[in-house]
Motif scaffolding. Structure first.
Motif, PDB file in Angstrom:
ATOM      1  N   ARG A 189      72.463 -78.503 -76.872  1.00 52.56           N
ATOM      2  CA  ARG A 189      73.460 -78.914 -75.717  1.00 52.56           C
ATOM      3  C   ARG A 189      73.405 -80.147 -75.066  1.00 52.56           C
ATOM      4  O   ARG A 189      72.192 -80.694 -75.016  1.00 52.56           O
ATOM      5  CB  ARG A 189      72.882 -77.793 -74.900  1.00 52.56           C
ATOM      6  CG  ARG A 189      73.759 -77.567 -73.741  1.00 52.56           C
ATOM      7  CD  ARG A 189      73.658 -76.593 -72.373  1.00 52.56           C
ATOM      8  NE  ARG A 189      72.341 -75.949 -72.621  1.00 52.56           N
ATOM      9  CZ  ARG A 189      71.501 -76.299 -71.822  1.00 52.56           C
ATOM     10  NH1 ARG A 189      71.544 -77.220 -70.778  1.00 52.56           N
ATOM     11  NH2 ARG A 189      70.253 -75.553 -71.496  1.00 52.56           N
ATOM     12  N   ALA A 207      77.298 -86.325 -75.758  1.00 53.21           N
ATOM     13  CA  ALA A 207      78.033 -86.127 -77.012  1.00 53.21           C
ATOM     14  C   ALA A 207      78.318 -87.507 -77.539  1.00 53.21           C
ATOM     15  O   ALA A 207      77.946 -87.803 -78.913  1.00 53.21           O
ATOM     16  CB  ALA A 207      79.312 -85.588 -76.903  1.00 53.21           C
ATOM     17  N   VAL A 240      80.980 -75.443 -84.170  1.00 52.65           N
ATOM     18  CA  VAL A 240      80.848 -75.466 -82.652  1.00 52.65           C
ATOM     19  C   VAL A 240      80.662 -74.043 -82.114  1.00 52.65           C
ATOM     20  O   VAL A 240      81.809 -73.233 -82.528  1.00 52.65           O
ATOM     21  CB  VAL A 240      82.061 -76.070 -82.233  1.00 52.65           C
ATOM     22  CG1 VAL A 240      82.272 -76.184 -80.726  1.00 52.65           C
ATOM     23  CG2 VAL A 240      82.444 -77.500 -82.729  1.00 52.65           C
ATOM     24  N   GLU A 275      80.927 -70.699 -80.292  1.00 48.15           N
ATOM     25  CA  GLU A 275      81.992 -70.345 -79.353  1.00 48.15           C
ATOM     26  C   GLU A 275      81.394 -69.177 -78.402  1.00 48.15           C
ATOM     27  O   GLU A 275      81.825 -69.155 -77.243  1.00 48.15           O
ATOM     28  CB  GLU A 275      83.077 -69.652 -80.201  1.00 48.15           C
ATOM     29  CG  GLU A 275      83.711 -70.922 -80.849  1.00 48.15           C
ATOM     30  CD  GLU A 275      84.823 -70.349 -81.608  1.00 48.15           C
ATOM     31  OE1 GLU A 275      85.818 -71.090 -81.726  1.00 48.15           O
ATOM     32  OE2 GLU A 275      84.912 -69.371 -82.359  1.00 48.15           O
ATOM     33  N   ARG A 303      74.165 -71.397 -73.939  1.00 44.49           N
ATOM     34  CA  ARG A 303      75.162 -72.351 -74.346  1.00 44.49           C
ATOM     35  C   ARG A 303      74.967 -73.110 -75.441  1.00 44.49           C
ATOM     36  O   ARG A 303      73.895 -74.080 -75.061  1.00 44.49           O
ATOM     37  CB  ARG A 303      76.356 -72.429 -73.459  1.00 44.49           C
ATOM     38  CG  ARG A 303      75.902 -73.617 -72.609  1.00 44.49           C
ATOM     39  CD  ARG A 303      77.469 -74.014 -72.021  1.00 44.49           C
ATOM     40  NE  ARG A 303      77.137 -75.443 -71.165  1.00 44.49           N
ATOM     41  CZ  ARG A 303      77.212 -76.498 -71.706  1.00 44.49           C
ATOM     42  NH1 ARG A 303      77.076 -76.780 -73.043  1.00 44.49           N
ATOM     43  NH2 ARG A 303      76.603 -77.692 -70.963  1.00 44.49           N
ATOM     44  N   TRP A 304      75.568 -73.480 -76.250  1.00 46.32           N
ATOM     45  CA  TRP A 304      75.299 -74.606 -77.406  1.00 46.32           C
ATOM     46  C   TRP A 304      76.682 -75.367 -77.632  1.00 46.32           C
ATOM     47  O   TRP A 304      77.634 -74.708 -77.683  1.00 46.32           O
ATOM     48  CB  TRP A 304      74.664 -74.192 -78.509  1.00 46.32           C
ATOM     49  CG  TRP A 304      73.589 -73.393 -78.341  1.00 46.32           C
ATOM     50  CD1 TRP A 304      73.339 -72.100 -78.471  1.00 46.32           C
ATOM     51  CD2 TRP A 304      72.362 -73.788 -78.056  1.00 46.32           C
ATOM     52  NE1 TRP A 304      71.984 -71.549 -78.067  1.00 46.32           N
ATOM     53  CE2 TRP A 304      71.309 -72.721 -77.695  1.00 46.32           C
ATOM     54  CE3 TRP A 304      71.856 -75.037 -77.581  1.00 46.32           C
ATOM     55  CZ2 TRP A 304      70.029 -72.833 -77.422  1.00 46.32           C
ATOM     56  CZ3 TRP A 304      70.370 -75.196 -77.180  1.00 46.32           C
ATOM     57  CH2 TRP A 304      69.661 -74.176 -76.975  1.00 46.32           C
ATOM     58  N   ASP A 305      76.654 -76.832 -77.615  1.00 47.31           N
ATOM     59  CA  ASP A 305      77.743 -77.652 -78.016  1.00 47.31           C
ATOM     60  C   ASP A 305      77.863 -77.880 -79.459  1.00 47.31           C
ATOM     61  O   ASP A 305      79.136 -77.992 -80.003  1.00 47.31           O
ATOM     62  CB  ASP A 305      77.453 -79.109 -77.196  1.00 47.31           C
ATOM     63  CG  ASP A 305      77.503 -78.751 -75.825  1.00 47.31           C
ATOM     64  OD1 ASP A 305      78.563 -78.070 -75.108  1.00 47.31           O
ATOM     65  OD2 ASP A 305      76.734 -79.343 -75.002  1.00 47.31           O
ATOM     66  N   LEU A 306      76.674 -77.641 -80.033  1.00 49.53           N
ATOM     67  CA  LEU A 306      76.851 -77.969 -81.584  1.00 49.53           C
ATOM     68  C   LEU A 306      75.529 -77.251 -82.325  1.00 49.53           C
ATOM     69  O   LEU A 306      74.683 -77.087 -81.762  1.00 49.53           O
ATOM     70  CB  LEU A 306      76.662 -79.522 -81.815  1.00 49.53           C
ATOM     71  CG  LEU A 306      76.787 -80.187 -83.494  1.00 49.53           C
ATOM     72  CD1 LEU A 306      78.330 -79.972 -83.648  1.00 49.53           C
ATOM     73  CD2 LEU A 306      76.560 -81.495 -83.246  1.00 49.53           C
TER      74      LEU A 306
END
Length: 147
Positions: free
Chosen positions: A32, A53, A79, A81, A91-94
């Motif tokens: 994240r 990012a 990614v 979802e 939550r995670w971004d990658l």
């Protein structure tokens, strides 16, 4: 959401070193990013206005050569979802899986001066992360369970 986990603890690395060193290892990465990168004031990129990012992309570019020298390869990237099972507020971004020939290769990469310089970008970029070492098994229809 849990607190920010960015770097491994000494205890975690000691446990890592106690695991078998021979044989391929896979590292599951969940990341994240910070909204704005947080470089130390004395870093060349401090004040550059990068997002987390963007700072992570800089880490990827700077760490690419040491990663390759260690025999590392990225075998999956995605990614996230939706967390279907797990904390709804996490939550995670990658997410990605990196594979190394063995634990010594991974540890050697961590000691590489070029990699160590790249880590400042990762630390500036990441608000929270998970890094999970796995011993690969052969996939199959039974999801790896004993037959």
């Amino acid at each position: 959401m849990s607190g920010g986990h960015v770097d491994p603890t000494r205890e975690a690395m000691a446990l890592f070193r106690e695991l078998p060193v021979e044989g391929e290892i896979a590292m599951i990465n969940l990341l994240r990013f910070r909204a704005a990168a947080a470089y130390p004031a004395d870093h060349a990129d401090a004040g550059a206005g990068r997002t987390g990012a963007e700072a992570y992309a800089a880490y990827g570019r700077a760490a690419a050569a040491p990663f390759a020298r260690a025999g590392g390869r990225q075998i999956w990237l995605g990614v996230p979802e939706l967390t279907v099972i797990g904390p709804a507020d996490e939550r995670w971004d990658l997410a990605f899986i990196a594979v190394y020939p063995d634990a010594k290769a991974f540890l050697g990469m961590l000691k590489d001066p070029e990699y160590q310089a790249a880590v400042a970008h990762r630390q500036a970029a990441v608000a929270d992360s998970r890094l999970i070492r796995c011993r690969p098994k052969a996939p199959g229809a039974n999801f790896g369970a004993a037959a």
